[in-house]
Structure formats: C-alpha cells, structure tokens
Design a protein around this motif. Structure first.
Motif, PDB file in Angstrom:
ATOM      1  N   PRO A 397       0.859  -1.047  -0.074  1.00 58.84           N
ATOM      2  CA  PRO A 397      -0.463  -0.269   0.435  1.00 58.84           C
ATOM      3  C   PRO A 397       0.972   1.195  -0.361  1.00 58.84           C
ATOM      4  N   ASP A 419      -2.076   3.273  -9.309  1.00 56.73           N
ATOM      5  CA  ASP A 419      -1.214   2.177  -7.902  1.00 56.73           C
ATOM      6  C   ASP A 419      -1.874   0.797  -7.753  1.00 56.73           C
ATOM      7  N   THR A 420      -1.494   0.269  -9.179  1.00 58.40           N
ATOM      8  CA  THR A 420      -1.364  -1.644  -8.927  1.00 58.40           C
ATOM      9  C   THR A 420      -1.856  -2.432  -7.822  1.00 58.40           C
ATOM     10  N   GLN A 423      -0.327  -9.611  -7.684  1.00 58.02           N
ATOM     11  CA  GLN A 423       0.355 -11.104  -6.541  1.00 58.02           C
ATOM     12  C   GLN A 423       1.547 -11.629  -8.112  1.00 58.02           C
ATOM     13  N   THR A 424       2.191 -12.592  -7.305  1.00 60.21           N
ATOM     14  CA  THR A 424       2.837 -12.833  -8.586  1.00 60.21           C
ATOM     15  C   THR A 424       1.888 -13.950  -8.379  1.00 60.21           C
ATOM     16  N   ASP A 508      -5.289 -10.845   0.911  1.00 60.37           N
ATOM     17  CA  ASP A 508      -4.855  -9.701   1.771  1.00 60.37           C
ATOM     18  C   ASP A 508      -6.228  -9.018   2.410  1.00 60.37           C
ATOM     19  N   ARG A 523      -2.075  -8.000   4.171  1.00 59.36           N
ATOM     20  CA  ARG A 523      -1.787  -9.703   4.938  1.00 59.36           C
ATOM     21  C   ARG A 523      -2.286 -10.225   5.798  1.00 59.36           C
ATOM     22  N   ARG A 534       8.347 -10.010  -1.108  1.00 54.00           N
ATOM     23  CA  ARG A 534       7.402 -11.464   0.180  1.00 54.00           C
ATOM     24  C   ARG A 534       8.279 -12.342   0.631  1.00 54.00           C
TER      25      ARG A 534
HETATM   26  C1  WT7 Z   1       1.230  -9.345  -1.774  1.00 58.40           C
HETATM   27  C2  WT7 Z   1       1.920  -9.515  -3.404  1.00 58.40           C
HETATM   28  C3  WT7 Z   1       2.276  -7.662  -7.083  1.00 58.40           C
HETATM   29  C4  WT7 Z   1       3.985  -7.417  -7.320  1.00 58.40           C
HETATM   30  C5  WT7 Z   1       4.853  -7.420  -6.500  1.00 58.40           C
HETATM   31  C6  WT7 Z   1       4.419  -7.938  -5.380  1.00 58.40           C
HETATM   32  C7  WT7 Z   1       1.111  -6.353  -1.740  1.00 58.40           C
HETATM   33  C8  WT7 Z   1       1.141  -5.535  -3.588  1.00 58.40           C
HETATM   34  C9  WT7 Z   1       0.187  -3.543  -3.558  1.00 58.40           C
HETATM   35  C10 WT7 Z   1      -0.605  -2.191  -3.917  1.00 58.40           C
HETATM   36  C11 WT7 Z   1      -1.469  -2.807  -1.717  1.00 58.40           C
HETATM   37  C12 WT7 Z   1       0.429  -4.276  -2.684  1.00 58.40           C
HETATM   38  C13 WT7 Z   1      -0.774  -7.300  -1.470  1.00 58.40           C
HETATM   39  C14 WT7 Z   1      -0.307  -8.524  -2.102  1.00 58.40           C
HETATM   40  N1  WT7 Z   1       0.812  -5.652  -2.641  1.00 58.40           N
HETATM   41  N2  WT7 Z   1       0.990  -4.183  -5.140  1.00 58.40           N
HETATM   42  N3  WT7 Z   1      -0.420  -1.707  -5.278  1.00 58.40           N
HETATM   43  N4  WT7 Z   1      -1.010  -1.909  -2.634  1.00 58.40           N
HETATM   44  N5  WT7 Z   1      -0.885  -4.609  -1.590  1.00 58.40           N
HETATM   45  O1  WT7 Z   1       4.209  -8.968  -5.448  1.00 58.40           O
HETATM   46  O2  WT7 Z   1       5.397 -10.246  -3.739  1.00 58.40           O
HETATM   47  O3  WT7 Z   1       3.124 -11.413  -4.984  1.00 58.40           O
HETATM   48  O4  WT7 Z   1       2.970  -9.706  -3.314  1.00 58.40           O
HETATM   49  O5  WT7 Z   1       1.727  -7.749  -2.349  1.00 58.40           O
HETATM   50  O6  WT7 Z   1      -0.254  -8.409  -0.337  1.00 58.40           O
HETATM   51  O7  WT7 Z   1      -0.862  -9.668  -1.887  1.00 58.40           O
HETATM   52  P1  WT7 Z   1       3.836 -10.217  -4.364  1.00 58.40           P
END
Ligand code: WT7
Length: 653
Positions: A397, A419-420, A423-424, A508, A523, A534
C-alpha cells in the motif's frame, strides 16, 4: 476479519492516513488515453470472455484457439485451448518482421555507467543463439532452467531463450542466498542454471557464480551451469558442467525456429513465500499470461509508440517478469533497464537516468518513493523530468504522504498515478486505476481492471458491500496461476478451499468504500512485506532456529516508515548463549546466509521463553502488541504472564 485484526495482520501498519483529496484524470491526458471509454467496464463485465478474447487476438498465433475459457474443472482454468503460439516470437520476431529490428527495446544502463542500446533485432539474434546453445546441452521443452542473474540484458535473453524452446524458467532474485538458489533448483529439478560471474553492488563486484558454486555441487538434476561475464572476475569453472555464455552463444547457430507451444503449456515458475517455510512454485502458462499482461500494460500504462517506459523493479520478481520483460517486449515498447542502486553514486541517479532517456512512464514501489523522499527534494529538482506523463506504484500500500510527494515532486502535479494491486499468483495487474478514466484517491488501488471481479468477504464468506474483510477474486482471469509446480493439492488448499473452488482467496485484507474503491490493508497470512518483497515468518523462523544458539524463535512484521513492514524476531537463546548484541549480529548474518540479506530481522528481542498458550502455541498477536507498545489484547489463554512482562520491560528499556 475485523479491521482491527486486519491491521494486526499487517503488523499494525498505519499506512492509510486519510486525505480527502481526489484526483480526476487530467483532461489533456484523458483526451488521448488508450482507454477513454468508460463503457469498457460494463462491456467487459457483461462478457469477460469476449473481452479477453479480443486481447488474445492481438497476439501472434501459430494455430488459432478454439475456445476462450474452459472453467469446467475449477480452480484449474484453461484459456485459449487448442491455440498454439510462442512467447519469444510474440516479443521479438513479429516486431522485427514488421521492420522494427532497429527499434530500441531497452536503454540499458549499468551501475558503473556503461550504456547500451539493446534493439529488438539484437535481442532476437541473441535469443536464437542462446536457445540453440541450450538445445545443444540437451535442454528442451518442459525442462526447468534456473536463472540467477543481475539486471543485465542477458537476463532477458536467457528468459526469452527458454520460451523459444519451451523450457520452463525458474528465476531466483539476485539478492537471494546460495541456500535459497539451491532449494529452488532442487525442488524444481532444474537441469541447467544460467548465472553471472558477479553483480555490481555499489561499485563493487559481488560474486554470484563463486557464491553458489559449492552449494550447487550437490544437486543431482543440475547438469549445466552457464556463466555470463558481467564483471570480468573470472570465477572458478568446473570442467564438464560449467560453460561460458559468450563461448556457447558464439558457437551457436543464429537461427532457431520458435517452438509451437500449446496455449496452456507452462511458461515459467517463480517461487514465492507463503505461510509455511517452503516456498511455493507459482506456475504460469503461455497464452493466458501473455494476454493478461499485454492488455494491462497497454491500458494501465497507456502505452504509446513514442513512450519511454521504465519499470524500476528487478527481473527476479514477478513485476520484472511481467512488466520489464514480457509485456513491454510483446507490446513493442522502448524501456529503460537499470542495473544498480537508486542512490549510487549519488541520490539523484534515478532522476539523472529519467532525464537522460526522456522517461515518460515510471513504475516503482512505495518503499523506493519513500527513500527518495527522505534523500531530499533537491535530488529530484536538479533534473528535467518534464517528459514524465504517468507514474505507477506497486508492491505494498502506498501511504498518502508518499503518494502526494510522488505526484507533486516527481510528476510535477500533472501525471496520473496508477497504484496497481496484484500478486505473483495473479500474473498481471488486477486492481488499478485506468489513468484516463479513473479518479484516484491517494492510498487506494481503486477498482478492478475490466474483466476482473473483486469482492470483500467476511470470515463466513458473506459479501461485504462496504467495509473491511478478506479480498477475493470471483472470476477466472487469463494470467492467473494455473497451479503450484508439482503441488496441485497445495494450490487448491492455499487459494481455493476457504471460499470454494471458484473464489480465489487473495490472502490480503482490504476495505471497500462507498464508491466501490478497494483499499488494501495488508496480508492476512503469515507473510511479511518488506520493501514490497514477500517473506514468510516461518521461513525466517526456521532460518533462525537452524542456528546452534537458538532454541526458539518467533517472527512478526512491524510497521516501518521506510520499508512498509520490517521483521521483528523474538528469540530464545540456547547452548548457554546470552542474548546480546554479538548474538544478534551473528543471527542477522546467519539469516542472510540462509535466505538473503532482505530477510535479516531489523529488530530482535531475547527472552527465556515466548508468550504461549497453555497448549504451547506462540501467541504472535501478543508479540505484535508488545512490539507496537500497545495495550495487550486478550491474555486469558496466556500460560505464563511473567514472560510478557519481561519482554515489555526489555523493549521499553
Ligand atoms: C502482495 C503480493 C505484484 C508485484 C509485487 C509483489 C502486496 C502488491 C500492492 C498495492 C497494496 C500491494 C499485497 C499482495 N501488494 N501490490 N498496489 N497495494 N498492496 O508481488 O510478492 O506476489 O506480493 O503484495 O499484499 O498480496 P508479490
């Protein structure tokens, strides 16, 4: 889940300090935006398959698909069945064939100042050679190839070469430890590993090949190690196993026909942290993934022919896979790829790069924005950033203060911010503004991308129309992970059990407001988000307890103004060790060696015992209260109240 629980789950992070300001798309931006018709949301919702199908049709198919979606066996989706295509051909050949061989794919800049213009033609030639080189080593369709590389063009070539022949790449972020590389190679049964002699870290070559050499020696399946020379450090080479990239490529045939891949053939696996110590091999497939990332890249980033696009992530994470390599190349974009640290040799390095190449679209993470903010406005102000027209954020966030700074200071108040959230596992962006259509609210990722349906459910699975709870996605989407590599039961168990096989449990906590805008809180599982990376609490705990002087460890995420969340470890020493600064330093090194520097606890507390329930379960909730200096929640199940008092005393000292 209550908001209080959700906040606790996110380590008490208070990122959502509110601002009432909203930001409608600037009219001049909206007037020429790729997505300018608000009707696309309704049309995509009415017929998501037709919507995704229209994006799939923009790809280059060897064999057209018969059916857009087969969702007859949820949660195992099949998209664009019957179709055949090749990802590298979509990323390279079709552009070169259309006369764009000399178009710059990447303005690459090394940390040491080296600059290269990497064209589509060059990438195609190198990719074909690398593909043939892999084939000459006996690697083919379905084989797993590890990639452990710095941010050099060869990393993209290595990925593309795998896709050319249908090998499945398994990229490990260059900052991970040798032990992590070994684990990921072992569980995926990788046959080859492509790495580099070293990576530059703040001007110094840091060994990669030599660092993993001893550890990978014991891997049965690993037959070949290919070494790119990045820093001229001449690492030790094992005859018969190790090969020099340049020699292999030089000797290889420059023509390699792309392997026709089935739409559902695996494209890559990427390990990410879950609630257990064992990382999950997220598996993405060919056509759906390419469809999802190209559609989102084109609309979310409003990509035009004359843009200079810069995603400042690392290729080792999904952001790099989707939005540095595959989507920008498939969309024929001109990107910037930068190898090093944002503050090397000085704090204005990023802005110098943005100015030099005339960057128009910048995509980065809140943690980096906060770091730049801290370094001071003068570093940004020194440079002409007037070409910038769109800014993006991802990974965690974004707190409104950082959002507003990004908007004003970097974007000159004129650039929309996307603001995108994704997740993986989702492969592509899921919740996001469309910059020509969506009025943004700082701190909210806003609304689902067309064709995506998100909801908030309470713990019983009831939808919450306005309020906080569990974020879920309720419709299949083309870029969704298909399974966990060789662990289909774990895939179902982790994501599709709690709310049923057609409802994707994100993991989340989020809140939806009166306008249907989503606000991600953090999370709900034992995952910590450090600088957008992560990590699982269990992973760090098991690294800690593998140290001879540790009897027990509990790890939690705590709010951190730089990294979003930081790791706090509570440790009970063993073997007569005392919990002092020396042990703390030792344990930090130990975790770095086991997982990587990014997993080192920022704070540590030592105690003879940890707060547990009468049945012996560690009460992390209390640890979070203690770490945050909050009043303790319900302590009625606590076995020994003295333990908590002792910890509280220690932390207030
Ligand atoms: C987790 C995913 C997606 C690429 C980078 C991370 C958090 C990701 C946001 C956002 C709030 C976010 C969530 C999600 N997250 N983007 N714009 N606002 N939280 O990828 O390692 O798979 O992590 O990152 O908690 O579940 P990831």
């Amino acid at each position: 889940m209550s908001e209080e629980q959700a906040t606790a789950a996110s380590g008490g992070i208070d990122v959502l300090l509110h601002t009432e300001r909203t930001f409608p798309p600037p009219p001049e931006f909206a007037a020429r935006a790729n997505a300018s018709d608000p009707g696309i949301y309704e049309r995509a919702a009415a017929d998501p398959e037709a919507w995704w199908g229209s994006w799939a049709e923009k790809l280059d198919w060897i064999e057209p698909f018969d059916e857009i979606l087969d969702w007859s066996n949820p949660p195992f989706a099949r998209w664009f069945t019957g179709g055949r295509l090749n990802v590298s051909a979509n990323c390279l050949d079709r552009h070169v064939a259309a006369g764009a061989g000399d178009r710059v794919a990447y303005f690459w800049e090394g940390e040491d100042g080296t600059r290269k213009e990497i064209t589509y033609g060059w990438l195609l030639e190198r990719t074909q050679r690398a593909a043939n080189a892999l084939r000459s080593l006996g690697i083919g369709k379905g084989d797993v190839v590890g990639i452990f590389m710095p941010m050099v063009p060869e990393a993209a070539v290595a990925m593309l070469a795998c896709t050319r022949i249908g090998a499945i790449h398994n990229v490990v972020f260059g900052g991970f430890s040798a032990a992590s590389v070994v684990e990921r190679m072992e569980v995926s049964g990788a046959k080859a590993l492509i790495t580099a002699d070293a990576t530059l870290r703040r001007g110094k070559p840091t060994p990669m090949k030599a660092a993993i050499d001893a550890a990978i020696g014991g891997l049965d399946s690993l037959e070949h190690v290919i070494v790119v020379d990045r820093a001229g450090t001449d690492p030790p080479m094992t005859a018969g196993r190790d090969h020099r990239w340049e020699e292999l490529i030089g000797a290889a045939d420059p023509v390699c026909e792309p392997e026709p891949m089935d739409a559902e053939d695996p494209l890559y696996i990427l390990y990410t942290s879950g609630s257990t110590a064992k990382p999950k091999g997220i598996q993405h497939t060919t056509a759906g993934y390419l469809t999802g990332i190209t559609a989102t890249h084109k609309l979310v980033f409003d990509l035009k022919d004359d843009d200079v696009y810069w995603c400042a992530a690392d290729i080792g994470w999904v952001t790099g896979h989707s939005y540095i390599v595959y989507a920008p190349l498939a969309n024929g974009a001109t990107s910037v790829m930068y190898e090093g640290a944002p503050n090397y040799p000085a704090e204005d390095r990023w802005w110098e790069i943005a100015e030099r190449y005339g960057v128009t679209i910048l995509y980065t993470a809140p943690t980096a924005i906060r770091a730049c903010m801290k370094w001071g406005d003068e570093h940004v102000d020194k440079h002409d950033l007037s070409k910038l027209r769109l800014l993006g954020s991802v990974g965690e966030p974004i707190n409104p203060r950082a959002w507003l700074w990004y908007h004003e200071r970097v974007g000159g108040g004129r650039c929309p911010i996307v603001d995108t959230w994704w997740q993986t596992e989702t492969g592509a962006i899921m919740i996001t503004p469309l910059p020509g259509l969506t009025t943004t609210k700082p701190g909210s990722a806003t609304i689902p991308f067309p064709g995506i349906e998100a909801k908030i459910l309470d713990d019983e699975g009831n939808e919450i129309a306005e309020g906080g709870g569990n974020l879920v996605l309720t419709r299949p989407w083309p870029a969704m992970a298909r399974t966990l590599y060789k662990e289909p039961e774990r895939f179902v168990e982790t994501y599709w059990k709690r709310f049923g096989p057609e409802t994707y449990q994100v993991g989340d906590a989020a809140r939806v407001d009166e306008d249907g805008y989503f606000w991600i809180v953090g999370r709900t599982d034992d995952v910590i988000n450090v600088s957008g990376h992560r990590l699982s609490t269990m992973e760090v705990e098991s690294a800690l307890v593998s140290h001879p002087n540790v009897a027990e460890a509990a790890v939690i995420g705590v709010a951190d103004e730089d990294t979003g969340q930081a790791i706090f470890a509570f440790v009970t020493p063993a073997g007569g060790a005392s919990g002092d600064g020396a042990l703390e330093a030792d344990l930090r090194d130990h975790v770095a060696a086991k997982i990587g520097k990014l997993a080192r606890p920022k704070r540590m507390a030592f105690a003879d015992d940890l707060p547990k329930t009468r049945s012996g379960k560690i009460m992390r909730r209390l640890l979070r209260d203690i770490a945050a200096g909050r009043e303790l929640g319900d302590v009625s199940t606590l076995r020994d109240p003295e333990v908590v008092k002792d910890l509280k005393r220690q932390l207030s000292a």
